[in-house]
Design an enzyme around this catalytic site. Structure first.
Site, PDB file in Angstrom:
ATOM      1  N   HIS A 205      32.011  -1.080  51.925  1.00 28.64           N
ATOM      2  CA  HIS A 205      31.454  -0.050  51.057  1.00 28.64           C
ATOM      3  C   HIS A 205      30.549  -0.653  49.993  1.00 28.64           C
ATOM      4  O   HIS A 205      29.588  -0.019  49.563  1.00 28.64           O
ATOM      5  CB  HIS A 205      32.594   0.744  50.406  1.00 28.64           C
ATOM      6  CG  HIS A 205      33.290   1.639  51.385  1.00 28.64           C
ATOM      7  ND1 HIS A 205      34.492   2.241  51.113  1.00 28.64           N
ATOM      8  CD2 HIS A 205      32.965   2.021  52.638  1.00 28.64           C
ATOM      9  CE1 HIS A 205      34.862   2.971  52.162  1.00 28.64           C
ATOM     10  NE2 HIS A 205      33.953   2.843  53.094  1.00 28.64           N
TER      11      HIS A 205
ATOM     12  N   GLU B 149      22.285   4.714  74.134  1.00 23.68           N
ATOM     13  CA  GLU B 149      22.965   3.693  73.337  1.00 23.68           C
ATOM     14  C   GLU B 149      23.758   2.706  74.170  1.00 23.68           C
ATOM     15  O   GLU B 149      24.253   1.708  73.647  1.00 23.68           O
ATOM     16  CB  GLU B 149      23.919   4.363  72.341  1.00 23.68           C
ATOM     17  CG  GLU B 149      23.237   5.280  71.347  1.00 23.68           C
ATOM     18  CD  GLU B 149      24.244   6.018  70.493  1.00 23.68           C
ATOM     19  OE1 GLU B 149      24.581   5.501  69.423  1.00 23.68           O
ATOM     20  OE2 GLU B 149      24.690   7.095  70.919  1.00 23.68           O
TER      21      GLU B 149
ATOM     22  N   ASP C 226      23.734   0.156  68.751  1.00 22.19           N
ATOM     23  CA  ASP C 226      24.770   0.105  69.780  1.00 22.19           C
ATOM     24  C   ASP C 226      24.233  -0.442  71.098  1.00 22.19           C
ATOM     25  O   ASP C 226      24.951  -1.151  71.814  1.00 22.19           O
ATOM     26  CB  ASP C 226      25.371   1.496  70.014  1.00 22.19           C
ATOM     27  CG  ASP C 226      26.460   1.810  68.992  1.00 22.19           C
ATOM     28  OD1 ASP C 226      27.059   0.865  68.466  1.00 22.19           O
ATOM     29  OD2 ASP C 226      26.691   2.999  68.727  1.00 22.19           O
TER      30      ASP C 226
ATOM     31  N   CYS D 155      15.786   5.133  66.832  1.00 21.89           N
ATOM     32  CA  CYS D 155      16.373   5.508  65.542  1.00 21.89           C
ATOM     33  C   CYS D 155      17.339   4.449  65.007  1.00 21.89           C
ATOM     34  O   CYS D 155      18.005   4.675  64.004  1.00 21.89           O
ATOM     35  CB  CYS D 155      17.084   6.857  65.624  1.00 21.89           C
ATOM     36  SG  CYS D 155      18.469   6.896  66.777  1.00 21.89           S
TER      37      CYS D 155
END
Length: 578
Positions: free
Chosen positions: A193, A435, A459, A506
């Protein structure tokens, strides 16, 4: 004598300033025995610290400004929830009673036990959640001792650089109104995080430095290179001059990019390129508008489902999707259906953690395994479609049968809305993500069922190379220039072009400036990236002549020698623009 440390770069340019060390009060914990009569009072002291910490976090959550990264409030809410977990809120009290020890010692023992459990988890993203637990424990510990994180006194003139073993989302909120220029931490991973917030704040930052907190002294001059992952302690004059020149150059380049906001994204030979933005939350849309992107190429809707104990309702999802679609005023908004599982597990999910979650119930597999949940989202999406140009994107599709099932669920959702008299757009475009290698190899079979495809390179690279890029032991093998990856990309783009189906990238490759010309030379005309990357990619597009890059790209695709590919990429990026 300068000391150079190397860590994980988070970005944000270069900062030069004086260090402020954030105290780490759990480094040394005193252990002492209690009399039997003192146990109840010690348990009450621990309970009071939990309550104080919860109140602090709730207050900080409420103080997060609307312009702050959406992740900040989500992470704070997660920390509030951790405080309610019996493993943190109750077990230390049991330890106090069983061992007749002080609350600090009991808390440390429980924290160590939890860390040991997290370290045994194979999945990197889940393993890194131990940092959230430790951040919460740290705040409780500080409240047990009656002090918390404090900013230094005095006028730092924007040259404050935070140095900590770790920084929590709560610390980030505390510092939001201060003039800190950068931060560095000893711990953290690419998906921690701290890293996510660092990227969102666009601050020069480096994490995973291991011993920066021990080596750096208060108010010592340091350089933070968020691009290369380097921290220089007590830089010598020549080193300081070098980084000041790089800092000035970086700032000038950023200022120059702002002039491109309204300029068209087209190559020197007049080929138009569509530059879209990726977002996680509706509040990110302001950044998309600021970058003057051509639309939203990827709205990761799963973030609406994370950091909470209950599912978002259909109306809640509808409002979120409508906000984004309306804000784009007719520009396309591509919303990916919930891509949960693997490294993104919501607390309300009952499937548990698989032995190998990346190969388990994730993406479209999870959607199809939970058809009622899936249809609620599809209904919300279709309801929002009347407010603009909404597109629906299915994640992790590996074959034609999965795609057919997903489209069948969409038709059921439409029928339900029709029977209820609820309006929706008739011709919403639908796409599939490429992916996994299987999807790339059979992508031609998708074209009769979808309106577009989107390549998720993050991925695709990991599955093609069997490499977890967030695993330090193998992350050096994660290579977007691997010849197998390039062949799969080229195959997908060429197949889509031949069929007249729009194709986009993307993943991180779309925003990697080293690879912009490579993708253009492959035939890609639709890029989707973080909003902060749009203008930099536009600058390269506008300075590229396709005729001068196609031959080099073709040579790159013909070779399987990594060294030759690297040499050709250097030539490609040095090719004259005019």
């Amino acid at each position: 004598m300068s000391i150079v440390l190397h860590g994980v770069p988070i970005g944000g340019g270069i900062a030069i300033g004086r260090a402020h060390l954030v105290s780490q009060s759990m480094d040394e914990v005193v252990h002492y025995q209690l009399d039997e009569a003192e146990v109840a009072a010690e348990q009450a002291r621990f309970g009071a610290a939990i309550a104080t910490t919860r109140a602090e976090l709730e207050r900080l959550t409420a103080s997060v400004p609307d312009k702050a990264p959406a992740e900040m409030k989500a992470f704070l809410s997660l920390h509030v929830m951790l405080l309610s977990d019996p493993m943190l809120a109750e077990v230390p009290c049991d330890i106090i009673a069983a061992q007749r020890c002080n609350a600090e010692w009991a808390l440390k023992q429980q924290a160590d036990a939890l860390v040991e459990q997290f370290d045994a988890i194979e999945e990197t993203y889940l393993r890194e959640r131990k940092h959230d637990v430790l951040q919460v424990v740290e705040r409780v510990f500080k409240n047990l001792n009656g002090h918390g994180v404090e900013l230094p006194d005095g006028d730092w003139d924007g040259e404050l650089i935070l140095v900590a073993h770790d920084l929590s989302p709560a610390d980030m909120v505390l510092f939001k109104d201060s003039a800190f220029a950068a931060f560095v931490t000893d711990v953290g991973g690419a998906t921690s995080h701290t890293a996510i917030l660092g990227r969102s704040l666009d601050l020069p930052s480096v994490i995973a430095l291991h011993n920066a907190r021990e080596l750096i002294r208060e108010e010592e001059w340091i350089v933070v290179d968020g691009e290369q992952g380097v921290v220089v302690i007590d830089p010598e004059p020549l080193v300081l001059d070098y980084y000041r020149a790089r800092q000035a150059s970086w700032r000038a380049a950023r200022a120059e990019l702002a002039n491109l906001r309204l300029a068209p994204a087209e190559t020197l030979d007049g080929t138009a390129v569509e530059l879209l933005a990726n977002i996680e939350m509706p509040s990110d849309i302001d950044d998309v508008v600021e970058a003057s992107a051509d639309g939203v190429g990827l709205f990761r809707s799963e973030f609406l489902f994370l950091g909470r104990d209950t599912l978002p309702s259909e109306d809640e999802q509808f409002q979120a999707y409508r906000k984004v679609v309306s804000a784009m005023q007719g520009k396309p908004v591509t919303i990916r259906t919930m891509d949960l599982g693997a490294d993104k597990n919501a607390r309300w999910m009952s499937h548990g953690v698989a032995d190998n979650p990346a190969l388990g119930l994730t993406g479209i597999r999870l959607c199809l395994a939970e058809p009622l949940l899936f249809r609620v989202q599809l209904r919300a999406l279709m309801r929002a479609s009347v407010y603009g140009k909404l597109r629906i994107l299915f994640p992790m599709v590996s074959g034609l049968n999965e795609l057919r099932q997903a489209l069948s669920q969409l038709e059921i959702a439409k029928d339900e809305l029709w029977e209820e008299g609820i309006a929706f757009a008739e011709n919403v475009e639908v796409g599939a993500m490429v992916e996994v290698p299987a999807a790339a190899l059979v992508v031609s079979s998708f074209f009769k069922l979808v309106d577009f495809v989107s390549i998720g390179t993050n991925d695709l690279i990991q599955y093609t190379l069997a490499v977890d890029r967030s695993d330090d032991s193998v992350s050096h093998l994660y290579d977007p220039l691997h010849p197998a990856v390039l062949k799969l990309l080229s195959l997908t783009i060429r197949s889509a072009d031949k069929a007249g189906v729009p194709v986009s990238v993307c993943g991180e490759m779309a925003g990697d400036l080293r690879l912009t010309r490579l993708l253009l030379g492959m035939g890609l005309r639709r890029f989707s990236m973080h909003p902060a990357q749009v203008l930099a990619v536009k600058q390269i597009v506008r300075n590229t002549r396709l005729d001068s890059v196609k031959d080099l790209v073709a040579r790159m695709l013909r070779t399987e020698d990594p060294d030759k590919i690297a040499d050709l990429l250097t030539q490609l990026n040095a090719a004259p623009g005019d």
